[in-house]
Write a protein that holds these residues in place. Structure first.
Motif, PDB file in Angstrom:
ATOM      1  N   LEU A 135      42.270  45.398  76.672  1.00 56.70           N
ATOM      2  CA  LEU A 135      41.624  46.694  76.520  1.00 56.70           C
ATOM      3  C   LEU A 135      41.983  47.332  75.171  1.00 56.70           C
ATOM      4  CD1 LEU A 135      39.900  48.275  78.577  1.00 56.70           C
ATOM      5  CD2 LEU A 135      41.907  49.696  78.997  1.00 56.70           C
ATOM      6  N   ASN A 152      40.501  45.228  72.090  1.00 54.70           N
ATOM      7  CA  ASN A 152      39.063  45.141  71.871  1.00 54.70           C
ATOM      8  C   ASN A 152      38.303  46.441  72.022  1.00 54.70           C
ATOM      9  OD1 ASN A 152      38.803  42.241  71.423  1.00 54.70           O
ATOM     10  ND2 ASN A 152      39.608  42.121  73.500  1.00 54.70           N
ATOM     11  N   ARG A 153      38.938  47.399  72.643  1.00 55.85           N
ATOM     12  CA  ARG A 153      38.162  48.590  72.959  1.00 55.85           C
ATOM     13  C   ARG A 153      38.716  49.874  72.364  1.00 55.85           C
ATOM     14  NH1 ARG A 153      34.903  45.457  73.866  1.00 55.85           N
ATOM     15  NH2 ARG A 153      33.645  45.120  75.740  1.00 55.85           N
ATOM     16  N   THR A 154      39.823  49.797  71.634  1.00 57.15           N
ATOM     17  CA  THR A 154      40.366  51.044  71.085  1.00 57.15           C
ATOM     18  C   THR A 154      40.426  50.993  69.564  1.00 57.15           C
ATOM     19  OG1 THR A 154      42.662  50.325  71.068  1.00 57.15           O
ATOM     20  CG2 THR A 154      41.867  51.309  73.108  1.00 57.15           C
TER      21      THR A 154
END
Ligand SMILES: Nc1ncnc2c1ncn2[C@@H]1O[C@H](COP(=O)(O)OP(=O)(O)OP(=O)(O)O)[C@@H](O)[C@H]1O
Ligand SMILES: [Mg+2]
Lengths: 508, 361
Positions: free
Chosen positions: B207, B210-212
């Motif tokens: 998470l 890849n997402r922050t």
């Protein structure tokens, strides 16, 4: 020896060359014949396939179809060393020299077996330098050379390896006019000594001035072969694009009273305490473009990096809309609305092995549409990358393509589009149209002009004097780290600028 | 390209590496005149339930170690010091939990934090040395590994309790043990409760990476430091933060065993997990899912290898050789598969072009 081939014979014959990349046909059905002892120019839009074709000829990439003949014999190169063994040489757009080595060391590096590394090599370098008028001292450190001289070192390197056919990919992109003249003088001498030169450029006037033959590539294939005497730069541009070019329009001044960027008494020193910039002061108003003219290496890089926060100031202040930002980090500056088009797109502008949508986020990590709070907004980044691709005519299969797979000019267009996103207040633009074709150049200019009308303040650094004169509201000249002159673009001529840039004006 | 083909291509490299390693091991056994048939029979036999649980237990520990290494690798920081970090952290957690200052499960939670902090500090030293003194983190983490052992040994001798000829930390009170999870009712071996930390860490790693924004900055720094700086990343800060994170995750490596089995730090300490983690991270390409596969494969090989001596009369050390070959082979295999993929895609373009031409004619 390959040098036995006389002028007038065929040096290179390419037939039916094809090359495909994932999602792209870079070259197909390319046919070109190049006479020995001539300067042959390749022109074409960004992404037309020029660099790919040259990489194939030089053995960097393997063609999928077609045959290559060098001096009448069919060849197949697995690596550049095979090409070098057949008398080919290539000067890439990005110089590949080691700064902390001397000219001699740079030249012999990797070619020690030819003339050793001692006096023989030195003698050979001196000989080549004299024959072609390069004026290079073998024992000088490369870091003390200007761009024009570095380029001559690159050419010397290929000559030293015995090249008779030399490929130059956009050699003039980094040069100011008088350096271009000097380069052309060298190229003509090389041709007169029987060398064959292949020359890529987006500056059509230069192409017409130097080339003996011109081949036009459009969308991966050869569409025309013309003589410079038979055509004009407009005619060439139309052959490249396949339609007429938009004509440039003149506009009235949009300069306002509001100072957006103020630089006062800025000084930058290098690690050894040597001054790189001194006494730099200027203002940029909302709606104003300030152009900086100068030969590369006179402090442009330092100036830009000081303003963007990548370099420490030893003195002076930088103020944005009245706020002192001298001690702000690069991130703070970018968040507050400073766009940045770096001079070296590979080192500072892109994550080459990441897809375009991730590159959309780069430099905008803390602003919409790419992020929501601490989270990335993948959909937003993708959609906005799509928008840039459409608005700036970036030729690519899609937002999932890695930046490395784009042609140089298309990478540049994407960066410009990104930095113009999110309504920047200030744009620091180093060579914003370096490597882009004439059509795209006009497009980028009109984007910048439109933003200026809406109050953008631009610091424009460019080696292209036409661009400086055509865009700027005022022009300053940077010489040896100092601002030495101020010109009105309405009245200044390229010649006047040129002499101010070399300091020739000092003698008056 | 369709999804199936993409998945197959994704699996191609690890499978290729396994085959190469298998062939190499076979060759080695043939040369030494060992029982090749017995080797394969043993290695490929389906593990007993008890062994399956063992595999899961050691895979989760390897996974934590692999993620710890991968956090650094993703930004070109070579944290070779997971080994030392988890040793220091496990010791700190054992001492802390042994004091039983806090009751029951609170003691566990606090000890987990202590372990993370201890690991982070030990790794952070390397981060600080790198950013302020320019000392390569490779060198400093290797040195810190070397110091960790004697340091822990010294304190253990000072504060530990001796029973017979071994010394341990004060045992953790029973109310703070973390019970196992029963997977197979017919086997007494249980999954360590704290193995679930691996799942939590894996999800968080994916998470964050890849997402922050932080993950983006980290990946950007790894793929081009100069571009990251120009984009406004403070790379020095990133180096320190990722070393701290890497060390904090490394700190977790010893905990499943500490709270689930040994209940003290002492002779039962399992060395080498930090180095295995580096191999697992390489095998999994620093990717959260890939590392899980790598950890499972390594754990499987080790567990099966333990039977070799009895079943085939071969030294289990051969398995370590196989594991080493896998890591080398996988690096090569990824490159081979990448080229094959490009070729397949190019052929697809050619077909599309031919179809277009055909349609036009
Ligand atoms: N390594 C690669 N992988 C995938 N696609 C590539 C690769 N190299 C080039 N291409 C694609 O091939 C096409 C031709 O690229 P090329 O670099 O030859 O263009 P060019 O004529 O040199 O353009 P420019 O004037 O912008 O430099 C482009 O569409 C580009 O995206
Ligand atoms: Mg190109």
């Amino acid at each position: 020896m390959t040098s036995a081939v006389a002028a007038g014979e065929t040096a290179i014959e390419l037939t039916g060359i094809g090359k495909r990349f994932p999602g792209v046909i870079a070259n197909h059905d390319i046919d070109i014949t190049i006479q020995a002892g001539t300067i042959h120019a390749l022109v074409g839009e960004n992404g037309a396939g020029k660099s790919t074709l040259m990489k194939i000829l030089y053995g960097v990439q393997k063609p999928d179809d077609g045959t290559i003949k060098v001096n009448g014999a069919e060849v197949s190169f697995a690596t550049p060393s095979d090409a070098i063994a057949h008398g080919l040489g290539m000067v890439f757009q990005h110089f590949m020299l080691a700064d902390n080595l001397t000219v001699l060391e740079n030249v012999v590096l990797g070619a020690e077996s030819l003339h050793g590394i001692g006096d023989d090599a030195r003698a050979e370098i001196t000989r080549i330098s004299e024959v072609y008028g390069f004026g290079l001292d073998p024992d000088e450190l490369v870091e003390s050379l200007g761009v024009g001289e570095r380029q001559r070192v690159e050419i010397l390197k290929v000559l030293f390896r015995g090249a008779r056919i030399i490929i130059l990919d956009e050699p003039t992109a980094v040069l100011v006019p008088h350096e271009v003249d000097a380069l052309f003088e060298n190229l003509r001498r090389l041709r007169d000594q029987g060398h064959t030169l292949i020359f890529i450029s987006h500056k059509l006037d230069e192409v017409l001035a130097i080339a003996d033959h011109i081949t036009v590539i459009r969308r991966g294939t050869t569409v025309a072969s013309v003589l410079p005497s038979e055509t004009t730069s407009r005619g060439l541009a139309e052959l490249m694009v396949g339609s007429e070019l938009p004509s440039p329009s003149t506009e009235e001044s949009t300069v306002t009273e509001t100072v957006l960027l103020a630089v006062r008494d800025l000084e930058v020193t290098d690690e050894d305490g040597r001054q790189e910039l001194a006494e730099i002061s200027f203002d940029i108003h909302a709606g104003e473009i300030v152009g900086i003219a100068g030969v590369e290496g006179n402090g442009q890089t330092e100036l830009v990096e000081a303003i963007i926060g990548m370099r420490h100031l030893s003195r002076g202040t930088v103020t944005m809309s009245g706020t002192d930002i001298t001690h702000w980090t690069t991130r703070q500056r970018r968040e507050s609305g400073i766009g940045y088009i770096p001079e070296d797109r590979h080192r500072h502008g892109l994550l080459l092995d990441s897809p375009l949508w991730e590159n959309r986020i780069l430099g905008h990590q803390s602003r919409p549409p790419s992020v929501v709070g601490p989270w990335l907004n993948l959909r937003g980044a993708r959609a906005d990358a799509e928008r840039i691709i459409a608005e700036y005519d970036v030729r690519t299969p899609g937002v999932g393509t890695n930046a490395r797979a784009l042609s140089g000019g298309n990478q540049q267009k994407f960066i410009v589009g990104r930095e113009m996103s999110g309504d920047p207040k200030i744009l620091v633009a180093s060579h914003p149209t370096r490597g882009v074709d004439v059509g795209a150049q006009a497009q980028i200019w009109s984007h910048i002009k439109a933003a200026r009308k809406d109050g953008l303040a631009v610091l424009l650094i460019s080696a292209d004097l036409d661009e400086l004169i055509g865009l700027s509201d005022s022009i300053r000249v940077l010489l040896r780290g100092r601002l030495v002159g101020r010109f009105d673009p309405q009245s200044v001529t390229p010649q006047e600028l040129g002499s101010a840039m070399t300091g020739a004006g000092d003698d008056r | 390209m369709n999804v199936l083909r993409r998945v197959l291509l994704g699996l191609a490299a690890p499978v290729l590496a396994l085959i190469v390693a298998g062939l190499f091991t076979t060759l080695l056994l043939l040369l030494t005149g060992d029982d090749v048939g017995g080797f394969w029979d043993t290695m490929l036999s389906w593990p007993k339930n008890r062994n399956l649980v063992n595999i899961l237990n050691s895979a989760s520990v390897l996974y934590l170690s692999g993620v710890a290494a991968a956090i650094g690798f993703r930004m070109n920081l070579f944290n070779i010091g997971v080994e030392g970090q988890y040793k220091v952290a496990m010791f700190a957690a054992a001492v802390f939990a042994g004091q039983a200052w806090l009751p029951g499960k609170l003691n566990v939670i606090a000890a987990v934090l202590v372990a993370m902090i201890a690991g982070a500090i030990w790794a952070g030293i390397a981060g600080i040395l790198r950013t302020t003194r320019g000392v390569s983190e490779v060198i400093s983490t290797i040195m810190l590994n070397a110091i960790a052992g004697p340091l822990v040994g010294y304190f253990l001798a000072k504060w530990g309790q001796s029973t017979g000829n071994s010394t341990q930390t004060k045992p953790i009170p029973e109310e703070s043990w973390v019970g196992g999870i029963t997977i197979f009712s017919d086997s007494v071996t249980k999954l360590y409760g704290l193995s679930l930390l691996a799942v939590v860490v894996g999800v968080l790693f994916w998470l964050v990476l890849n997402r922050t924004r932080f993950g983006f900055d980290l990946r950007a720094t790894g793929s081009s430091e100069s571009a990251a700086i120009a984009s406004g990343v403070n790379t020095k800060r990133m180096i320190v933060i990722s070393m701290l994170l890497s060390g904090a995750v490394a700190g977790l490596v010893g905990l499943p065993v500490l709270f689930g089995n040994s209940h003290n730090y002492g002779a039962s300490f399992q060395a080498g997990l930090g180095f295995a983690g580096i191999a697992v991270a390489l095998l999994g390409r620093n990717n959260p899912v890939g590392i899980a596969f790598g950890a499972l494969i390594f754990a499987f090989l080790t567990e099966q290898g333990n039977l070799l001596n009895i079943m085939a009369g071969i030294s289990p050390d051969i398995v370590a050789v196989t594991q080493g070959v896998i890591v080398i082979a996988v690096v090569i295999a990824y490159e081979v598969v990448r080229r094959a993929r490009t070729r397949i895609e190019q052929a697809a373009v050619a077909d599309a072009l031919a179809a277009e031409k055909g349609a036009a004619a």
